[in-house]
Enzyme design. Structure first.
Site, PDB file in Angstrom:
ATOM      1  CD  GLU A   1      37.319  30.638  40.445  1.00  0.00           C
ATOM      2  OE1 GLU A   1      36.964  31.793  40.264  1.00  0.00           O
ATOM      3  OE2 GLU A   1      37.281  29.887  41.250  1.00  0.00           O
TER       4      GLU A   1
ATOM      5  CD  GLU B   1      35.736  32.754  44.865  1.00  0.00           C
ATOM      6  OE1 GLU B   1      34.498  33.092  44.958  1.00  0.00           O
ATOM      7  OE2 GLU B   1      36.144  33.186  43.777  1.00  0.00           O
TER       8      GLU B   1
HETATM    9  O1  AHR Z   1      34.182  31.396  37.557  1.00  0.00           O
HETATM   10  C1  AHR Z   1      33.158  31.452  38.192  1.00  0.00           C
HETATM   11  C2  AHR Z   1      33.110  31.522  39.699  1.00  0.00           C
HETATM   12  O2  AHR Z   1      33.973  32.487  40.104  1.00  0.00           O
HETATM   13  C3  AHR Z   1      33.948  30.170  40.372  1.00  0.00           C
HETATM   14  O3  AHR Z   1      32.789  29.319  40.649  1.00  0.00           O
HETATM   15  C4  AHR Z   1      34.083  30.970  41.743  1.00  0.00           C
HETATM   16  O4  AHR Z   1      35.051  30.378  42.342  1.00  0.00           O
HETATM   17  C5  AHR Z   1      34.276  32.260  41.664  1.00  0.00           C
HETATM   18  O5  AHR Z   1      33.472  33.125  42.403  1.00  0.00           O
END
Ligand code: AHR
Length: 543
Positions: A351, A220
């Site tokens: 994610e 990110e």
């Molecule tokens: O999964 C929690 C957080 O969500 C992670 O650290 C980040 O990459 C995302 O914003």
């Protein structure tokens, strides 16, 4: 010291810009919802639903890496969840919980993404190697401002992977680290025991080079990873790609490590465009093999929906929102196809999962939530979506493995509970590396208020031994569905995961409230007929 309040505020700011986009995205998702194979414009009906399996047509392989996990140094995901230390009374092997290892082995976890997330961009690998007594403590600025002891470092992570028989997906520190630091980490992990850093690794207890299957070039980077513009990120990405080498001799050719670039911020495609354009115009000096995408299912930012206290409205809204995954994949694939029509660059959803309000009386920075039968349905829907995009989506990592967000496992001291989502992952193991098989189904509609969703969602696949598998989701939480399978099928055998209520959960006190039960079906009037309970996942092998 970062307080809980300032941390929550940081999170709020980080996410708030996405809310408007996600609301708009929800509407867009509804607009495209009817383009998928399981949708129909017909009114709801209790008549049997006909399913045709095009078993003579084999599609792409459903890459087993879509069943990957994500384990960040966040809350009790690592400490207590995986690592208790060798001196703990909780049964462990070299500090790693035995119960958790046994449970994860049954999932055949293909890879684990570590050490973050946002945490990765502040992680310095040398803090986590060498004698435990010399490990330095830092502040986990992203997640609760709590001390990070670094007791769980690279050797402990790879030991854990060896114990669960999985592979490493490392996220590099591109935000606050340097190219040299990252390059030295990889030399330390993968170098020959004769190289300077490989010798140091051997002295620290592991003679043979480790295998690093995936290397995340940042996380990110448009937000917690450094707030970089797409152009700035692309320049950084090239440096990390160019100078961070994997020296493990076993990782050449087909087994080569995949370098994963940072992808879009929500529906903003600037990163996807910039990374893919750079990739198309690349020269010999650098490369990437995958693009990352993150998408969480929630009700906007900050997520306010409760883990267990909810009704059918919240159920329908979250299921509707999760269908936006398909929209996002299509949008990114359209850009990728322009630069890479041969689909050489994989899309990795590293994610994903349901993100709900923190449990009462927990640190909001620990992202602790319960995981219900509803979330199991969301997980199954996403897996089916990934499989329908198998030609491009070749990896995914649910967030997160233990005690954080949509976890597989919840621990409390020496005890643990497997969540309904854990059972989903176990039930889907026959789909790992199976060939996608197209289906045709006129499923009817489940509707709640303005929300309209295909009532039954089906994935079919053929495993390497020739077995034909179905994963059927009855999305409707109030009505069973009857599915009749066209063709000469004589039996269906497998498991069903359902519960009396969609907010049913497993707890430490009652760990088996939601669990799969054996399921079988036989032909009726000549056709195989499956009765699907409401809000249930049914996985069967048909013959
Ligand atoms: O999964 C929690 C957080 O969500 C992670 O650290 C980040 O990459 C995302 O914003």
């Amino acid at each position: 010291m970062i307080t809980k309040e300032s941390h929550a505020e940081k999170l709020r700011i980080r996410r708030s810009s996405r809310v408007t986009r996600w609301l708009a995205a929800g509407l867009a998702a509804m607009a495209v919802a009817w383009a998928t194979p399981t949708a129909t414009a017909q009114p709801t009906s209790d008549a049997p639903i006909m399913l045709t399996i095009q078993s003579d047509k084999a599609g792409p392989i459903i890459n087993r890496n879509i069943f990957g996990q994500f384990a960040e140094h966040l809350g009790t995901g690592i400490y207590d969840g995986v690592w208790v230390g060798p001196g703990s009374k909780i049964p462990n092997v070299r500090g790693i919980r035995k119960d958790v290892v046994a449970a994860l082995k049954a999932l055949r976890v293909p890879n684990v993404r570590w050490p973050g997330g946002c945490f990765a961009d502040e992680y310095h690998w040398r803090d986590g190697v060498g004698p435990q007594s010399k490990r330095v403590s830092r502040v986990n600025t992203n997640w609760g401002g709590v001390p990070e002891s670094n007791a769980f470092g690279a050797h402990e992570f790879f030991d854990f992977l060896e114990q669960i028989d999985s592979e490493a997906f490392l996220s590099l520190n591109v935000g606050s680290g340097t190219v040299r630091e990252a390059a030295e980490w990889m030399e330390y992990l993968t170098g020959d025991a004769d190289s300077t850093l490989g010798r140091e690794r051997a002295a620290n207890g592991h003679k043979h080079p480790y295998k690093v299957a995936y290397l995340g070039l940042g996380n990110e980077s448009w937000a917690c990873g450094g707030g970089m513009s797409a152009a700035f990120y692309v320049d950084q990405m090239k440096l990390y790609s160019r100078f961070v080498h994997n020296f493990n001799p076993s990782q050449s050719g087909e087994a080569a490590m995949l370098r994963v670039a940072v992808g879009p911020e929500g529906d903003d495609m600037r990163y996807t465009e910039a990374v893919m354009e750079a990739w198309k115009n690349r020269n010999w000096a650098w490369g990437i093999e995958a693009l990352s995408i993150h998408f969480y299912t929630n009700n906007g930012w900050p997520p306010s929906y409760h883990s267990t206290d909810f009704g059918e409205r919240e159920y329908a809204e979250l299921l509707n929102h999760t269908r936006h995954m398909d929209t996002m994949l299509r949008a990114n694939e359209a850009v990728m196809d322009r630069y890479d029509p041969e689909k050489k660059v994989a899309l990795i959803v590293d994610e994903w999962g349901v993100w709900l309000a923190p449990l009462p009386d927990t640190d909001p920075g620990f992202l602790a939530q319960q995981v219900s039968q509803r979330d199991a349905i969301v997980a199954a829907m996403n897996i089916n979506i990934f499989a329908r995009h198998a030609d491009r989506v070749r990896g995914a990592n649910i967030a997160q493995m233990i005690n954080v967000l949509q976890a597989m496992i919840l621990t409390d001291g020496p005890r643990m509970a497997l969540t309904p989502t854990y059972h989903v992952f176990r039930m889907y193991t026959p789909f790992q590396d199976a060939a996608f098989v197209p289906v045709a189904i006129d499923a009817g509609i489940y509707s709640y208020g303005d929300i309209k969703l295909p009532r039954v969602d089906v994935l079919a696949a053929r495993d390497k031994q020739g077995g034909l598998w179905l994963a059927l989701i009855n999305i409707d939480p109030t009505r069973p569905a009857t599915v009749r399978v066209a063709g000469n099928f004589q039996a269906a055998d497998g498991e069903v995961l359902n519960a009396e209520r969609v907010n049913a959960i497993n707890t430490i006190a009652e760990p088996n409230a939601v669990r799969p039960r054996p399921y079988s079906a036989k032909p009726r009037d000549g056709l195989l007929e499956l009765e699907l309970p409401p809000a249930a996942l049914t996985v069967v092998r048909i013959s």
